[in-house]
Design an enzyme around this catalytic site. Structure first.
Site, mmCIF file in Angstrom:
data_model
loop_
_atom_site.group_PDB
_atom_site.id
_atom_site.type_symbol
_atom_site.label_atom_id
_atom_site.label_comp_id
_atom_site.label_asym_id
_atom_site.label_seq_id
_atom_site.Cartn_x
_atom_site.Cartn_y
_atom_site.Cartn_z
ATOM 1 N N GLY A 31 7.120 -28.581 -4.609
ATOM 2 C CA GLY A 31 7.693 -29.888 -4.914
ATOM 3 C C GLY A 31 8.977 -30.176 -4.142
ATOM 4 N N LEU A 33 9.341 -32.861 -2.410
ATOM 5 C CA LEU A 33 8.573 -33.059 -1.172
ATOM 6 C C LEU A 33 9.352 -33.807 -0.099
ATOM 7 C CD1 LEU A 33 5.116 -33.975 -2.763
ATOM 8 C CD2 LEU A 33 5.987 -31.719 -2.086
ATOM 9 N N HIS A 34 9.213 -33.316 1.129
ATOM 10 C CA HIS A 34 9.842 -33.956 2.292
ATOM 11 C C HIS A 34 8.762 -34.137 3.362
ATOM 12 C CE1 HIS A 34 9.680 -29.909 3.862
ATOM 13 N NE2 HIS A 34 10.463 -29.464 2.893
ATOM 14 N N GLY A 36 8.008 -32.499 5.890
ATOM 15 C CA GLY A 36 7.274 -31.274 6.242
ATOM 16 C C GLY A 36 6.036 -31.133 5.370
ATOM 17 N N HIS A 37 6.245 -31.226 4.042
ATOM 18 C CA HIS A 37 5.109 -31.161 3.115
ATOM 19 C C HIS A 37 4.094 -32.269 3.421
ATOM 20 C CE1 HIS A 37 8.438 -29.537 0.384
ATOM 21 N NE2 HIS A 37 7.576 -28.538 0.398
ATOM 22 N N GLN A 61 7.690 -15.601 -7.609
ATOM 23 C CA GLN A 61 8.156 -15.350 -6.246
ATOM 24 C C GLN A 61 9.666 -15.434 -6.101
ATOM 25 O OE1 GLN A 61 5.741 -18.732 -4.717
ATOM 26 N NE2 GLN A 61 7.466 -19.128 -3.364
ATOM 27 N N LYS A 149 6.879 -23.118 9.432
ATOM 28 C CA LYS A 149 8.272 -22.907 8.999
ATOM 29 C C LYS A 149 8.424 -21.584 8.248
ATOM 30 C CE LYS A 149 12.139 -23.908 6.503
ATOM 31 N NZ LYS A 149 11.821 -23.238 5.288
ATOM 32 N N SER A 185 13.539 -28.540 4.647
ATOM 33 C CA SER A 185 13.339 -27.567 3.568
ATOM 34 C C SER A 185 13.902 -28.170 2.291
ATOM 35 C CB SER A 185 14.100 -26.276 3.898
ATOM 36 O OG SER A 185 14.270 -25.501 2.724
ATOM 37 N N ARG A 187 15.421 -26.636 0.172
ATOM 38 C CA ARG A 187 16.729 -25.999 -0.062
ATOM 39 C C ARG A 187 17.849 -26.657 0.749
ATOM 40 N NH1 ARG A 187 13.478 -21.063 -0.841
ATOM 41 N NH2 ARG A 187 13.844 -20.380 -2.978
HETATM 42 P P1 AMP Z 1 7.380 -25.020 -0.343
HETATM 43 O O1 AMP Z 1 7.360 -26.234 -1.201
HETATM 44 O O2 AMP Z 1 8.718 -24.726 0.254
HETATM 45 O O3 AMP Z 1 6.737 -23.815 -0.999
HETATM 46 O O4 AMP Z 1 6.461 -25.363 0.906
HETATM 47 C C1 AMP Z 1 5.117 -25.749 0.742
HETATM 48 C C2 AMP Z 1 4.422 -25.736 2.078
HETATM 49 O O5 AMP Z 1 5.079 -26.662 2.965
HETATM 50 C C3 AMP Z 1 4.494 -24.365 2.770
HETATM 51 O O6 AMP Z 1 3.265 -24.104 3.415
HETATM 52 C C4 AMP Z 1 5.606 -24.541 3.756
HETATM 53 O O7 AMP Z 1 5.507 -23.689 4.875
HETATM 54 C C5 AMP Z 1 5.401 -25.993 4.162
HETATM 55 N N1 AMP Z 1 6.644 -26.525 4.743
HETATM 56 C C6 AMP Z 1 7.895 -26.468 4.198
HETATM 57 N N2 AMP Z 1 8.799 -26.993 5.051
HETATM 58 C C7 AMP Z 1 8.105 -27.376 6.158
HETATM 59 C C8 AMP Z 1 8.488 -27.994 7.385
HETATM 60 N N3 AMP Z 1 9.751 -28.298 7.676
HETATM 61 N N4 AMP Z 1 7.511 -28.243 8.283
HETATM 62 C C9 AMP Z 1 6.214 -27.929 8.023
HETATM 63 N N5 AMP Z 1 5.801 -27.352 6.876
HETATM 64 C C10 AMP Z 1 6.732 -27.081 5.954
#
Ligand code: AMP
Length: 281
Positions: A31, A33-34, A36-37, A61, A149, A185, A187
């Site tokens: 969640g 979400l940006h 990237g997601h 995790q 990433k 990210s 974060r």
């Molecule tokens: P997370 O919500 O951080 O667990 O990320 C969920 C999915 O989104 C994971 O497969 C991440 O690698 C991918 N993700 C996170 N940040 C990026 C980004 N900047 N570009 C591409 N994929 C991303």
């Protein structure tokens, strides 16, 4: 867009998709979400008839001293974005739906989970592999989408899918960055303005690494020392690791040999950020 909170409902919907001859693309997320997601959602939409996204901040995790409690949660905003992007299903379970009392089965990914980020985050990749396996059994996708990433995560998941015989194609998508190069990210929200200004130093280091590669420098210790100098010139940065690894087993290399991946973990203030750049022949 259907929103599902129970495992039973998600499985039932996936069975309906499958019975209707649809292929399911799956994007697991935590969640906040940006773009990237959303790039993963877009790709899944392109390559499948139905796209399911999960939003679950997976307690398994996070280490005991990590940011599980503070991790950003913006469900309402996330749902608006996903509906605009045309997701078909969003799976949002509570922690006790995923891990009912007494749950004790975990997946041990072995030594690959102890390298790179695993060294400072013991148990992290076992937690990731466990939740992703559960999500694969719940969503039953044909393809699952992950971001480059989180490079070590992509290696762990591909190995998991292969070794546990999940009949799912693992798709790796490029890292989406801010205009100044900072990898997007969830974060990044933790960064104060001064830290945000400092954070692109990770990408600067990756680009410096690329220029060494391009000019044919072979000695890894030389490259790493130069990148450490660059990162240390930023007062808010504290290096966790800088490594050049071979991309399957994540073994460190001493002399540059392609393919290889340059991996960084750096704290900016109190926020630990990771980034990487892959080099191919
Ligand atoms: P997370 O919500 O951080 O667990 O990320 C969920 C999915 O989104 C994971 O497969 C991440 O690698 C991918 N993700 C996170 N940040 C990026 C980004 N900047 N570009 C591409 N994929 C991303």
């Amino acid at each position: 867009m259907q929103i599902l909170k129970t495992i039973k409902d998600m499985q039932a919907l996936s069975r309906t998709f499958i019975a209707g001859g649809k292929t399911i693309g799956f994007v697991p997320t935590m969640g906040a979400l940006h773009e990237g997601h959303l790039s993963l959602v877009k790709r899944s939409k392109r390559e499948n008839n139905a796209t399911a996204v999960s939003i679950f901040v997976n307690p398994a995790q996070f280490g005991p001293k990590e940011d599980f409690r503070q991790y950003p949660r913006y469900i309402e905003r996330d749902l608006v974005k996903l509906s605009l992007f045309g997701a078909d299903a969003v799976f949002i379970p509570e922690a006790d739906e995923m891990y009912p009392q007494g749950s004790s089965t975990i997946i041990n990914v072995g030594n690959i989970g102890e390298k790179l980020c695993g060294a400072s985050r013991p148990g992290h990749f076992n937690g990731v592999a466990t939740v992703v396996s559960k999500l694969f059994n719940i969503v039953m996708p044909h393809k699952a989408y992950f971001g480059q990433k989180d490079f070590q995560q992509t290696v762990v998941i591909k190995k998991l899918a292969r070794e546990l015989n999940f009949d799912i194609e693992i798709m790796i998508c490029p890292t989406i960055r801010e205009a100044d190069g900072l990898a997007m990210s969830s974060r990044n929200m933790y960064l104060n303005p001064a830290e945000r200004k400092a954070a692109p130093v990770l990408y600067d280091a990756l680009k410096r690494g690329k220029s060494f590669m391009d000019s044919g420098v072979k000695e890894v210790s030389f490259i790493i020392e130069a990148l450490a100098d660059l990162l240390n010139s930023e007062p808010l940065a504290t290096i966790d690791y800088i490594e050049l690894v071979e991309p399957e087993g994540l073994e460190k290399i001493e002399m540059v040999k392609l393919p290889t991946v340059l991996c960084l973990a750096v704290k900016i203030g109190a926020t630990r950020l990771i980034d990487n750049m892959a080099f191919t022949p």
